[in-house]
Design a protein around this motif. Structure first.
Motif, mmCIF file in Angstrom:
data_model
loop_
_atom_site.group_PDB
_atom_site.id
_atom_site.type_symbol
_atom_site.label_atom_id
_atom_site.label_comp_id
_atom_site.label_asym_id
_atom_site.label_seq_id
_atom_site.Cartn_x
_atom_site.Cartn_y
_atom_site.Cartn_z
ATOM 1 N N MET A 1 0.931 -1.177 0.089
ATOM 2 C CA MET A 1 0.040 0.187 0.090
ATOM 3 C C MET A 1 1.058 1.319 0.073
ATOM 4 S SD MET A 1 -2.995 1.440 2.677
ATOM 5 C CE MET A 1 -4.172 0.145 2.254
ATOM 6 N N ARG A 2 0.732 2.343 -0.770
ATOM 7 C CA ARG A 2 1.350 3.288 -1.115
ATOM 8 C C ARG A 2 0.391 4.468 -0.327
ATOM 9 N NH1 ARG A 2 3.370 7.518 -5.461
ATOM 10 N NH2 ARG A 2 5.089 8.326 -4.396
ATOM 11 N N ILE A 3 1.133 5.212 0.784
ATOM 12 C CA ILE A 3 0.419 6.262 1.491
ATOM 13 C C ILE A 3 1.077 7.383 1.585
ATOM 14 C CG2 ILE A 3 -0.413 6.381 4.051
ATOM 15 C CD1 ILE A 3 0.034 3.371 4.428
ATOM 16 N N LEU A 4 0.199 8.491 1.550
ATOM 17 C CA LEU A 4 0.541 9.839 1.702
ATOM 18 C C LEU A 4 0.021 10.436 2.699
ATOM 19 C CD1 LEU A 4 1.538 12.595 0.231
ATOM 20 C CD2 LEU A 4 -0.527 12.798 -0.715
ATOM 21 N N VAL A 5 1.096 10.813 3.537
ATOM 22 C CA VAL A 5 0.463 11.468 5.047
ATOM 23 C C VAL A 5 0.637 13.049 4.872
ATOM 24 C CG1 VAL A 5 0.975 11.660 7.621
ATOM 25 C CG2 VAL A 5 1.384 9.373 6.150
ATOM 26 N N VAL A 6 -0.270 13.657 5.312
ATOM 27 C CA VAL A 6 -0.132 15.382 5.083
ATOM 28 C C VAL A 6 -0.216 15.659 6.560
ATOM 29 C CG1 VAL A 6 -1.081 17.189 4.248
ATOM 30 C CG2 VAL A 6 -1.337 14.991 2.934
ATOM 31 N N THR A 7 0.746 16.577 6.889
ATOM 32 C CA THR A 7 0.608 17.147 8.249
ATOM 33 C C THR A 7 0.717 18.917 8.038
ATOM 34 O OG1 THR A 7 3.159 17.613 8.608
ATOM 35 C CG2 THR A 7 2.213 15.385 9.217
ATOM 36 N N ALA A 8 0.577 19.599 8.876
ATOM 37 C CA ALA A 8 0.648 21.009 8.689
ATOM 38 C C ALA A 8 2.159 21.614 8.801
ATOM 39 C CB ALA A 8 -0.117 21.750 9.974
ATOM 40 N N VAL A 9 2.838 21.022 9.680
ATOM 41 C CA VAL A 9 4.176 21.687 10.115
ATOM 42 C C VAL A 9 5.241 20.581 10.069
ATOM 43 C CG1 VAL A 9 2.990 23.512 11.314
ATOM 44 C CG2 VAL A 9 3.894 21.657 12.470
ATOM 45 N N PRO A 10 6.291 21.100 9.876
ATOM 46 C CA PRO A 10 7.553 20.115 9.719
ATOM 47 C C PRO A 10 7.763 19.294 11.029
ATOM 48 C CG PRO A 10 8.179 22.100 8.792
ATOM 49 C CD PRO A 10 6.950 22.451 9.133
ATOM 50 N N ALA A 11 7.300 19.838 12.380
ATOM 51 C CA ALA A 11 7.701 18.963 13.443
ATOM 52 C C ALA A 11 6.651 17.798 13.456
ATOM 53 C CB ALA A 11 7.326 19.967 14.720
ATOM 54 N N GLU A 12 5.433 18.111 12.903
ATOM 55 C CA GLU A 12 4.562 17.021 12.766
ATOM 56 C C GLU A 12 5.107 15.707 11.765
ATOM 57 O OE1 GLU A 12 0.302 19.249 13.823
ATOM 58 O OE2 GLU A 12 1.134 19.312 11.675
ATOM 59 N N ALA A 13 5.564 16.267 10.530
ATOM 60 C CA ALA A 13 6.002 15.264 9.520
ATOM 61 C C ALA A 13 7.285 14.652 10.084
ATOM 62 C CB ALA A 13 6.366 15.990 8.528
ATOM 63 N N ASP A 14 8.249 15.195 10.985
ATOM 64 C CA ASP A 14 9.299 14.659 11.729
ATOM 65 C C ASP A 14 8.726 13.433 12.519
ATOM 66 O OD1 ASP A 14 10.873 15.977 10.182
ATOM 67 O OD2 ASP A 14 11.460 17.427 11.744
ATOM 68 N N ALA A 15 7.671 13.756 13.396
ATOM 69 C CA ALA A 15 7.281 12.792 14.378
ATOM 70 C C ALA A 15 6.764 11.771 13.567
ATOM 71 C CB ALA A 15 6.074 13.591 15.180
ATOM 72 N N VAL A 16 6.088 11.859 12.349
ATOM 73 C CA VAL A 16 5.313 10.654 11.708
ATOM 74 C C VAL A 16 6.598 9.758 11.025
ATOM 75 C CG1 VAL A 16 4.228 10.068 9.835
ATOM 76 C CG2 VAL A 16 3.188 11.816 11.087
ATOM 77 N N ARG A 17 7.545 10.525 10.596
ATOM 78 C CA ARG A 17 8.686 9.812 9.891
ATOM 79 C C ARG A 17 9.555 8.904 11.151
ATOM 80 N NH1 ARG A 17 9.733 14.931 7.398
ATOM 81 N NH2 ARG A 17 9.011 14.955 5.340
ATOM 82 N N ALA A 18 9.479 9.686 12.149
ATOM 83 C CA ALA A 18 10.155 8.822 13.417
ATOM 84 C C ALA A 18 9.601 7.475 13.750
ATOM 85 C CB ALA A 18 10.295 9.860 14.762
ATOM 86 N N GLY A 19 8.213 7.484 13.610
ATOM 87 C CA GLY A 19 7.403 6.252 14.005
ATOM 88 C C GLY A 19 7.609 5.099 12.752
ATOM 89 N N ALA A 20 7.473 5.742 11.641
ATOM 90 C CA ALA A 20 7.287 4.686 10.501
ATOM 91 C C ALA A 20 8.226 5.281 9.171
ATOM 92 C CB ALA A 20 5.706 4.673 10.152
ATOM 93 N N SER A 21 8.720 3.975 8.497
ATOM 94 C CA SER A 21 9.395 4.057 7.362
ATOM 95 C C SER A 21 8.505 3.820 6.356
ATOM 96 C CB SER A 21 10.654 3.638 7.402
ATOM 97 O OG SER A 21 10.522 2.144 7.443
#
Length: 217
Positions: A1-21
């Motif tokens: 499954m190819r997933i696009l995750v959309v956050t508002a700010v970079p800190a949220e994006a970094d938090a998502v990346r830290a949890g999942a690759s």
């Protein structure tokens, strides 16, 4: 499954990346308009052999108390544009009652249940607002108009509109950083909420990629 995750700010994006690759994570900007534009652009630019299967609006948000305490996780079972409409002498009227538009998107119910079972937290309505709630009166008004509301944020409906335009399912995942109500920055727990977001995505991605009961991923 190819997933696009959309956050508002970079800190949220970094938090998502830290949890999942393995996820494409986009910091789109604050508010439903910025979220819709960035999401639609990313979906339109995806090559034919790498089209997305799912879009997720993710980040931190305010929680309606006591149902969504600070530090907890909310997975939207409905994404609602809470302030899209008109103010009248009788109160707020949603745009749908004016005879046009839409104000809600419903994520896949089975997937919402599976995510909550894996990551904890609760399923409920997440409100999209263009102005963050800052008073008890406003919080009470929103809760009265949307009895199932657990959280508010600023991007979910925009992301959902873009996903729907491309025929894709959408989810919204929010880690609670503050209560919905009187604005008290000293009481916000942004760091705790970002840590909860990281932990949640570490648990969510395996669920997103596992076969559905009786089916395939």
């Amino acid at each position: 499954m190819r997933i696009l995750v959309v956050t508002a700010v970079p800190a949220e994006a970094d938090a998502v990346r830290a949890g999942a690759s393995g996820l494409d994570v986009l910091a789109a900007g604050v508010g439903p308009a910025a979220a819709a534009v960035a999401t639609a652009t990313a979906l339109a630019k995806a090559p034919n052999d790498r089209r997305y299967d799912l879009v997720i609006s993710a980040g931190i948000g305010g929680g309606f108390q006591p149902a969504a305490p600070v530090g907890s996780l909310v997975v939207a079972d409905r994404i609602v544009a809470a302030d899209l409409g008109a103010e009248t002498a009788e109160g707020f009227v949603p745009v749908t009652d004016l005879g046009f538009g839409s104000i809600a998107h419903d994520p896949p119910a089975d997937l919402v249940r599976r995510l909550v079972a894996a990551a904890g937290g609760a399923a409920g309505t997440v409100l999209t607002v263009s102005t963050v709630t800052g008073t008890a009166e406003r919080a009470a008004e929103l809760a009265a108009r949307h009895p199932g509301a657990l959280a508010e944020a600023m991007e979910g409906f925009g992301v959902a509109e873009a996903a729907a335009a491309h025929g894709l399912p959408v989810l919204e995942v929010r880690a609670i950083s503050n209560p919905v109500g009187p604005r008290d920055r000293a009481a916000w727990r942004i760091g705790d909420a970002l840590a909860a977001l990281t932990e949640a995505f570490g648990k969510l991605v395996p669920v997103l990629n596992e076969p559905e009961p009786g089916g395939t991923p």
